[in-house]
Enzyme design. Sequence first.
Site, PDB file in Angstrom:
ATOM      1  N   TYR A  20       0.720  -1.365  -0.222  1.00 39.06           N
ATOM      2  CA  TYR A  20       0.104   0.155  -0.166  1.00 39.06           C
ATOM      3  C   TYR A  20       0.811   1.306  -0.020  1.00 39.06           C
ATOM      4  O   TYR A  20       0.203   2.425  -0.201  1.00 39.06           O
ATOM      5  CB  TYR A  20      -1.086   0.051   1.240  1.00 39.06           C
ATOM      6  CG  TYR A  20      -2.076  -0.731   1.117  1.00 39.06           C
ATOM      7  CD1 TYR A  20      -2.020  -2.126   0.835  1.00 39.06           C
ATOM      8  CD2 TYR A  20      -3.374  -0.224   0.843  1.00 39.06           C
ATOM      9  CE1 TYR A  20      -3.145  -2.978   0.581  1.00 39.06           C
ATOM     10  CE2 TYR A  20      -4.526  -1.080   0.579  1.00 39.06           C
ATOM     11  CZ  TYR A  20      -4.529  -2.311   0.415  1.00 39.06           C
ATOM     12  OH  TYR A  20      -5.465  -3.126   0.499  1.00 39.06           O
ATOM     13  N   LYS A  47       3.808 -15.454   3.187  1.00 39.80           N
ATOM     14  CA  LYS A  47       3.861 -16.161   2.236  1.00 39.80           C
ATOM     15  C   LYS A  47       5.425 -16.524   2.297  1.00 39.80           C
ATOM     16  O   LYS A  47       6.033 -15.950   0.972  1.00 39.80           O
ATOM     17  CB  LYS A  47       3.176 -15.476   1.235  1.00 39.80           C
ATOM     18  CG  LYS A  47       3.122 -16.544  -0.309  1.00 39.80           C
ATOM     19  CD  LYS A  47       2.306 -17.811  -0.018  1.00 39.80           C
ATOM     20  CE  LYS A  47       2.545 -18.519  -1.364  1.00 39.80           C
ATOM     21  NZ  LYS A  47       2.100 -19.907  -1.138  1.00 39.80           N
ATOM     22  N   ASP A  72      -2.346 -18.801   1.801  1.00 40.55           N
ATOM     23  CA  ASP A  72      -3.124 -19.616   0.943  1.00 40.55           C
ATOM     24  C   ASP A  72      -3.747 -20.832   1.817  1.00 40.55           C
ATOM     25  O   ASP A  72      -5.083 -20.895   1.878  1.00 40.55           O
ATOM     26  CB  ASP A  72      -2.421 -20.409  -0.330  1.00 40.55           C
ATOM     27  CG  ASP A  72      -1.161 -20.780   0.231  1.00 40.55           C
ATOM     28  OD1 ASP A  72      -0.544 -20.612   1.153  1.00 40.55           O
ATOM     29  OD2 ASP A  72      -0.478 -21.705  -0.958  1.00 40.55           O
ATOM     30  N   ASP A 122      -6.010  -7.409   3.842  1.00 36.12           N
ATOM     31  CA  ASP A 122      -7.148  -6.779   3.191  1.00 36.12           C
ATOM     32  C   ASP A 122      -8.069  -8.098   2.416  1.00 36.12           C
ATOM     33  O   ASP A 122      -9.221  -8.125   2.570  1.00 36.12           O
ATOM     34  CB  ASP A 122      -6.849  -6.155   2.048  1.00 36.12           C
ATOM     35  CG  ASP A 122      -7.678  -5.537   1.078  1.00 36.12           C
ATOM     36  OD1 ASP A 122      -8.759  -4.816   1.519  1.00 36.12           O
ATOM     37  OD2 ASP A 122      -7.777  -5.818  -0.147  1.00 36.12           O
ATOM     38  N   ASP A 126     -12.184  -9.545   3.877  1.00 39.29           N
ATOM     39  CA  ASP A 126     -13.316  -9.762   3.270  1.00 39.29           C
ATOM     40  C   ASP A 126     -13.796 -11.465   3.583  1.00 39.29           C
ATOM     41  O   ASP A 126     -15.241 -11.410   3.649  1.00 39.29           O
ATOM     42  CB  ASP A 126     -13.107  -9.547   1.674  1.00 39.29           C
ATOM     43  CG  ASP A 126     -13.663  -8.185   1.448  1.00 39.29           C
ATOM     44  OD1 ASP A 126     -13.119  -7.322   2.113  1.00 39.29           O
ATOM     45  OD2 ASP A 126     -13.814  -7.865   0.023  1.00 39.29           O
TER      46      ASP A 126
HETATM   47  C1  IPM Z   1     -10.606  -2.076   2.924  1.00 35.22           C
HETATM   48  C2  IPM Z   1     -10.639  -1.376   1.625  1.00 35.22           C
HETATM   49  C3  IPM Z   1      -9.580  -0.461   1.049  1.00 35.22           C
HETATM   50  C4  IPM Z   1      -8.326  -1.321   1.049  1.00 35.22           C
HETATM   51  C5  IPM Z   1      -9.706   0.184  -0.315  1.00 35.22           C
HETATM   52  C6  IPM Z   1     -11.056   0.754  -0.445  1.00 35.22           C
HETATM   53  C7  IPM Z   1      -8.607   1.031  -0.953  1.00 35.22           C
HETATM   54  O1  IPM Z   1     -10.555  -2.588   0.729  1.00 35.22           O
HETATM   55  O2  IPM Z   1     -10.477  -0.979   3.833  1.00 35.22           O
HETATM   56  O3  IPM Z   1     -10.501  -3.047   2.994  1.00 35.22           O
HETATM   57  O4  IPM Z   1      -7.857  -1.894   0.192  1.00 35.22           O
HETATM   58  O5  IPM Z   1      -7.559  -1.289   2.217  1.00 35.22           O
HETATM   59 MN    MN Z   2     -10.725  -4.342   1.600  1.00 35.09          MN
END
Ligand code: IPM
Ligand code: MN
Length: 353
Positions: free
Chosen positions: A140, A191, A224, A248, A252
């Site tokens: 990032y 990794k 993984d 990140d 999710d």
């Molecule tokens: C998150 C989002 C952000 C990230 C994006 C919107 C830049 O996906 O907060 O997880 O990648 O960190």
């Molecule tokens: Mn995200």
Amino acid sequence: MTTTTKRIAVVPGDGIGPEVIEAGMRVLTRVNEACKLDLAFTHFGWNADEYLRTGISMPPGAMEDIRDHYHAVYLGAFGDPRVPDMKHAADILLGMRFQLDLYVNYRPVKLLDERLSPLKGKGIDEIDFVIFRENTEGAYVGMGGTFKKGTSEELAVQEDVSTRKGVERIIRYAFDYAKRTGRKSVCMSDKNNVMRFGGDLWVRTFEEVAKEYPDIEHFHMFVDALTMQMVRAPEMFEVIVTNNMFGDIVTDLGAALQGGLGVAASGNIHPGRVSLFEPIHGSAPKYAGKDVANPIGAILTAAMMLDYLGFPDVAADIERAVTATIVAGETTHDLGGALGTRAAGEAVRGRLA
Ligand code: IPM
Ligand code: MN
């Protein structure tokens, strides 16, 4: 304003952000009055509309103002199809993470009710862990470049940066959290079988920090394999710590395990300093203004912020009220209910102590 006043910057943002933040604010203003929390809110309209109108994401001095005069930022979501490069989102969200040095991205994965579990045979006892994502380094940082761009020989380099300081502080935070909350283990995921240099730094640092916490088990897992085990046997995990990009991705997945993006909360924290709290979901432009977005992510984010500000009992009460609405089926459509954003938020508010 007194010395105990907690100043909160409210940044609704784009898309469904304003709606879910409004629902969260109704809960926050209610507990602020009922429990005399002495919270003072200031709204900031930084979003895609403003950016398109003025060409600036955040006015000059705004970041310093947040840093010097606020205790927390309560943020909705950023992202708008009219800004395809996400410039304002990067400036504001990633800008705060980096410039305010919010190195802990705290993303709990906690199933609130069995009916939200996407996994057969896994319930509230099995799906209950937290992920700490390093939030100021990794892929990032935006280091890299291109060469011979636009030609058939184009080359692109994107660097993944880890520093000893950055790695050590997030790993230490994960162990401290485990110790403070009675969690028994910390899993570090990377990794390092492929990314040798960064991985080596992470592994050595993890082993060294772990020695300071002899009562907490520690283990390593390739990322993984982590994704597989999070689905196959989520009960293996109590605390997971990982880098910015892997964090990140796996958060999710974590959101899906706890019932979907609509319920997941996150904190971008620098202990002892102004910190930023946001639901994990994005701005979902196609649902904006339709009163369909799930406000629970934003409401649990408000609870997390209150916990950070020193009100754990109020936070626990909000979480209890949220769980009660889920049990009662008084939710938005994504959780199988029939309510709109506003009504689902009110259902939570009505259940507060
Ligand atoms: C998150 C989002 C952000 C990230 C994006 C919107 C830049 O996906 O907060 O997880 O990648 O960190
Ligand atoms: Mn995200």
